[in-house]
Enzyme design. Structure first.
Site, PDB file in Angstrom:
ATOM      1  N   ASP A 182      32.090  44.144  14.844  1.00  0.00           N
ATOM      2  CA  ASP A 182      31.008  45.006  14.370  1.00  0.00           C
ATOM      3  C   ASP A 182      30.759  44.762  12.891  1.00  0.00           C
ATOM      4  OD1 ASP A 182      30.872  46.043  16.883  1.00  0.00           O
ATOM      5  OD2 ASP A 182      31.804  47.969  16.402  1.00  0.00           O
ATOM      6  N   TYR A 206      22.836  48.940  16.583  1.00  0.00           N
ATOM      7  CA  TYR A 206      24.174  49.374  16.184  1.00  0.00           C
ATOM      8  C   TYR A 206      24.107  50.796  15.617  1.00  0.00           C
ATOM      9  CZ  TYR A 206      28.859  49.076  14.197  1.00  0.00           C
ATOM     10  OH  TYR A 206      30.177  49.296  13.902  1.00  0.00           O
ATOM     11  N   CYS A 242      93.017  88.501   0.882  1.00  0.00           N
ATOM     12  CA  CYS A 242      94.012  89.550   0.633  1.00  0.00           C
ATOM     13  C   CYS A 242      95.091  89.009  -0.295  1.00  0.00           C
ATOM     14  CB  CYS A 242      94.624  90.007   1.951  1.00  0.00           C
ATOM     15  SG  CYS A 242      95.995  91.171   1.762  1.00  0.00           S
ATOM     16  N   CYS A 266      98.668  89.072   2.125  1.00  0.00           N
ATOM     17  CA  CYS A 266      98.878  88.187   3.285  1.00  0.00           C
ATOM     18  C   CYS A 266      97.919  87.021   3.339  1.00  0.00           C
ATOM     19  CB  CYS A 266      98.792  88.985   4.581  1.00  0.00           C
ATOM     20  SG  CYS A 266      97.120  89.611   4.917  1.00  0.00           S
ATOM     21  N   CYS A 289      92.133  95.081   3.561  1.00  0.00           N
ATOM     22  CA  CYS A 289      92.723  94.123   4.498  1.00  0.00           C
ATOM     23  C   CYS A 289      92.725  94.709   5.903  1.00  0.00           C
ATOM     24  CB  CYS A 289      94.151  93.785   4.062  1.00  0.00           C
ATOM     25  SG  CYS A 289      94.896  92.491   5.071  1.00  0.00           S
ATOM     26  N   CYS A 339      99.383  95.564   5.598  1.00  0.00           N
ATOM     27  CA  CYS A 339      98.973  95.450   4.202  1.00  0.00           C
ATOM     28  C   CYS A 339      98.256  96.709   3.747  1.00  0.00           C
ATOM     29  CB  CYS A 339      98.047  94.263   4.008  1.00  0.00           C
ATOM     30  SG  CYS A 339      98.869  92.679   4.241  1.00  0.00           S
TER      31      CYS A 339
END
Length: 861
Positions: A122, A340, A749, A752, A774, A779
């Protein structure tokens, strides 16, 4: 060119149907042979022909649109492969995709045994670009090919034979302009699309008619300004406040008819003023004729038809979408009925035989008689067409090329569009309509009123152009100085109305005026808005934005950055046109446009909160993770020193822990795991003066004071490049990874080592006060949260999703949470952020090598 030995000529058209038409016309269907190529849809036609006396064996085949695609190199194609900002400079490549390899092999095989290559693509910029794609494939296997271009505007005998006898050079400028547009659109579109989608898709519940996980919030440099036109008009409609106004209407009835006079002030918004003027007119109602003007008026036919005008008129007359219009027009062109259909030209050249085009239509059962009148010089109906002022130098205006009547293989839309093309052409070579117009002005108490009437003397082009009308209205005869008492004199009210939503014809006009897209692409941009659910179109072809479309435009508008306005793109379109004309170079346009848009992108990313705000107006927030772009990409820290291709970005992993990782993952697994005790991390604009290659941006860290040794500061500006001794020590002392059960705030903690969950008191004296205690019955650990804050000067521990996984635990410390007496304590091995063993490192609280300080059971509060 002198005749001699027969040469092989490879002819390549843009579509199979065009290849077949060209072959049929040139061979006159004499000695035409057909065989299959490597692609089942792209046949090869063979016949003998002579070009300017040179005997040729013609081979005609086709591509199907673009033969090649432009994409980023594979390592940048995945959305998480790089920072979207890098898409403005990473390498791109043009390649033949898998589904076009059959066509490529056909071209290669045929080109090897040919001496000439004639291109029948084209004749516009896009077609020229495809032509150079074909050239690249063919010359790769046969560098000695003579390359020529055929220029034609219609698939009819005269055009095709004329084109092949007057071959020209292909236009590299046209092709370069398309290359520039493709690369600009790819880089800008991909960067903003990735940015928008990853930022917003998971952050909001976007309810569209598709799987929300596959939603792509696309951005196109033409698509977004087009959406901007729609949103801007929609906002005008929404913002309109109806306002009442008043106007005076006057009518006069006589033996000859009724005249309606309009107040020449139009209307007034001030009721008091309007009523005072009206009462003056009522008190002195005598009307005096102050002016009578009679003149000939002409209504001119339209300019010759170009693509945009075809789309606008098809939308206005038939309510056909621009996309459907172009598809129908393409069918008619390929069948040889019209010229076209993609052209900017709205003026015919002197070389065009306009009479021959009209002669072809004389046999049509509906407008054939009008065509005969045009050709009859005695009627005086013929007029050379006007010049619309646009000429793309490639194609003439759209016009009929062959009689089309009673074709059963085409739809009603094909017939209607062909009729529009023919009637438009016949109209533009016709005389204008002629009318006699009378304007009368009268004075009542100093106020002026006017009335007009028209009589059509000769319809001319309106006889054939049924899509336009020119109404006539008779008024009685008046003479200057004549006086009369109006039959009615009224004060009427009304309200202002908002402008209408944009129709498709309006939208095309906006795009054309501002230079958004080209005649060949505008309909595609409109279709994408509908496909992406950014806009809707009603039965009257009027557009409204969806919530998604409005939110995106609103977000960019709030930034103060007019990415949705047409100006930036219009400049790019002008530059690309300059490339096609040879006045600018492709590289120059690419550099300028991409630098400008990268700056826009970076600015938009800095202001992404505006997009969030706009989306929040229309959509609910999602509870999915990853809604922020930072979750997907993070912030740039440095270039990856391992793969040398992608960027290292600061981000959180799924457990909420900070890391710096390569965007090239999984191809590149380079990662730096940061201390698990970090509560906040932000990349700064400061650059490390030591680490190379640079730049390496420094990160502002904030640590949880309880989880680092006492002699370390909770705030630290650090570098991950290897020069930061403090950061290295904290990585080795505190480890990396999670510390808390998922989603909960806790501290260890002191007795522990178990995590203490944040709770809320409900006692009379401390109601609402938060504390840690805790969970173990053995504890008695207890601490108020505000005491922790006061004691450490830090913040309370934030609630975050930091789930401990097996991989995190093994990476950051000895497997499990065993205490000092764990069975494997003696053989425990610690690893650093790089994965290397760490020797000689122990808990800084108790000296035990089996754990880090953040879980030390002996640690005090």
């Amino acid at each position: 060119m002198v005749g001699g030995r027969t040469i092989n000529v490879l002819n390549v058209a843009e579509k199979p149907s065009v290849a077949k038409a060209v072959a049929s016309i040139l061979s006159r269907n004499q000695g035409l042979r057909t065989r299959d190529g490597r692609s089942r849809y792209n046949k090869i036609f063979e016949f003998n022909y002579s070009i300017n006396g040179q005997p040729c064996h013609m081979l005609v085949t086709s591509v199907t649109g673009h033969l090649m695609e432009l994409e980023f190199e594979d390592r940048f194609r995945k959305w998480h492969s790089c920072d979207p900002a890098d898409l403005y400079h990473v390498p791109v490549r043009k390649f033949v995709p898998e589904d076009k390899l059959g066509i490529k092999r056909t071209l290669e095989e045929e080109a090897r045994r040919c001496q000439w290559l004639v291109l029948w693509l084209d004749c516009d910029r896009e077609g020229e670009n495809i032509a150079f794609e074909v050239i690249e494939v063919c010359t790769a296997v046969n560098a000695d090919l003579t390359i020529r271009r055929a220029h034609f505007s219609a698939l009819i005998d005269s055009e095709i034979h004329e084109a092949v006898q007057h071959l020209v050079e292909p236009n590299k400028w046209f092709s370069d302009a398309v290359d520039a547009r493709q690369e600009i659109d790819l880089r800008i579109g991909a960067s903003f699309t990735r940015f928008q989608t990853m930022l917003l898709r998971d952050a909001f519940v976007i309810d569209l008619a598709t799987d929300d996980r596959n939603i792509v919030l696309s951005y196109g440099p033409c698509q977004f300004p087009t959406l901007g036109f729609i949103v801007e008009r929609y906002w005008e409609v929404q913002a309109h406040e109806p306002e009442e106004f008043w106007t005076i209407n006057c009518s006069h009835k006589s033996d000859e008819g009724i005249s309606t006079f309009s107040w020449m002030r139009g209307h007034l918004f001030d009721y008091t003023c309007a009523i005072i003027i009206y009462e003056m007119c009522v008190q002195e109602p005598t009307a005096t004729v102050t002016k009578v003007r009679q003149q000939e008026k002409l209504k001119y036919p339209p300019h010759p038809l170009n693509t945009i005008e075809l789309e606008k008129r098809a939308s206005r007359y038939f309510r056909m979408s621009s996309e459907h219009t172009m598809k129908v027009a393409e069918d008619l062109y390929q069948a040889g009925f019209i010229s076209y259909p993609r052209t900017e030209t709205d003026c015919f050249s002197q070389r065009t035989d306009l009479h021959a085009i009209v002669q072809e239509q004389q046999r049509h059962p509906v407008w054939g008689s009008y065509a005969q009148r045009l050709l009859d010089t005695g009627t005086g109906l013929w007029r050379n067409p006007s010049n619309g002022g646009h000429d793309d130098k490639a194609h003439p205006p759209i016009h009929p090329t062959m009689l089309f009547s009673g074709e059963t293989r085409f739809s009603q839309d094909h017939h209607r569009l062909y009729e529009l093309v023919v009637r438009h052409f016949l109209a533009c070579v016709s005389q204008p309509a002629v009318g006699a117009e009378t304007n009368v002005e009268i004075d009542i108490a100093g106020e002026l009123f006017s009335a007009s009437g028209r009589v059509i003397l000769a319809k001319n082009y309106l006889d054939v152009y049924r899509f336009e009308s020119w109404g006539s209205s008779m008024i009685p005869a008046y003479v200057f100085g004549q006086q009369f008492i109006p039959t009615s004199l009224t004060l009427d009210s009304g309200v202002t109305r908002p402008p209408p939503l944009l129709s498709e014809a309006d939208l095309l006009s906006c795009m054309d005026k501002e230079g958004i897209g080209t005649d060949a692409t505008m309909h595609d941009h409109i279709k994408k808005l509908l496909d992406r659910f950014y806009a809707t179109k009603d039965s009257n072809t009027r557009f409204s934005p969806t919530n998604l479309g409005e939110a995106l435009v609103m977000g960019y508008d709030d930034m103060g950055y007019q990415l949705w306005k047409p100006y930036l793109r219009a400049v790019m379109e002008r530059d690309m046109k300059a490339v096609s004309e040879g006045t600018m170079r492709k590289a120059e346009v690419l550099t300028t446009s991409l630098q400008q848009m990268k700056a826009c992108f970076l600015d938009a990313r800095l202001n992404k909160v505006k997009l969030f705000g706009a989306m929040a107006v229309f959509f609910e927030r999602s509870n999915q993770s990853g809604g922020d772009e930072q979750h997907a990409h993070g912030d740039f820290v440095r270039r990856c020193g391992h793969c040398q291709e992608s960027d290292m970005m600061l981000r959180r992993n799924r457990d909420g822990n900070f890391m710096v990782g390569c965007l090239g993952f999984p191809q590149c697994r380079n990662a730096i795991w940061l201390p698990g005790s970090i509560s906040e991390a932000v990349v700064t604009t400061n650059i490390c003066n030591t680490c190379t290659p640079g730049p390496v941006y420094l990160i502002q860290f904030k640590f949880r004071q309880l989880e680092i040794p006492p002699n370390y500061n909770a705030n630290h500006l650090g570098c991950i490049g290897g020069c930061d001794e403090i950061l290295r020590q904290l990585i080795e002392i505190c480890g990396t990874g999670s510390r808390m059960p998922g989603g909960e705030s806790s501290v260890p903690c002191s007795t522990c080592g178990a995590p203490c969950i944040l709770r809320t008191a409900n006692t009379a004296n401390n109601s609402g006060r938060k504390f840690y205690s805790c969970q173990s019955q053995n504890c008695n650990f207890f601490v108020w949260e505000d005491n922790l804050n006061n004691g450490t000067g830090g913040r309370s521990v934030r609630s975050a999703r930091m789930n401990v996984s097996a991989s995190d635990t093994s990476r950051s410390r000895v497997r499990g949470r065993g205490g000092r007496g764990g069975p494997h304590a003696a053989t425990a091995t610690f690893v650093s952020a790089t994965g290397d063993p760490v020797s000689g490192r122990r808990c800084f609280v108790c000296g035990d090598p089996s754990h880090f300080a953040n879980v030390c059971p002996n640690r005090g509060s």
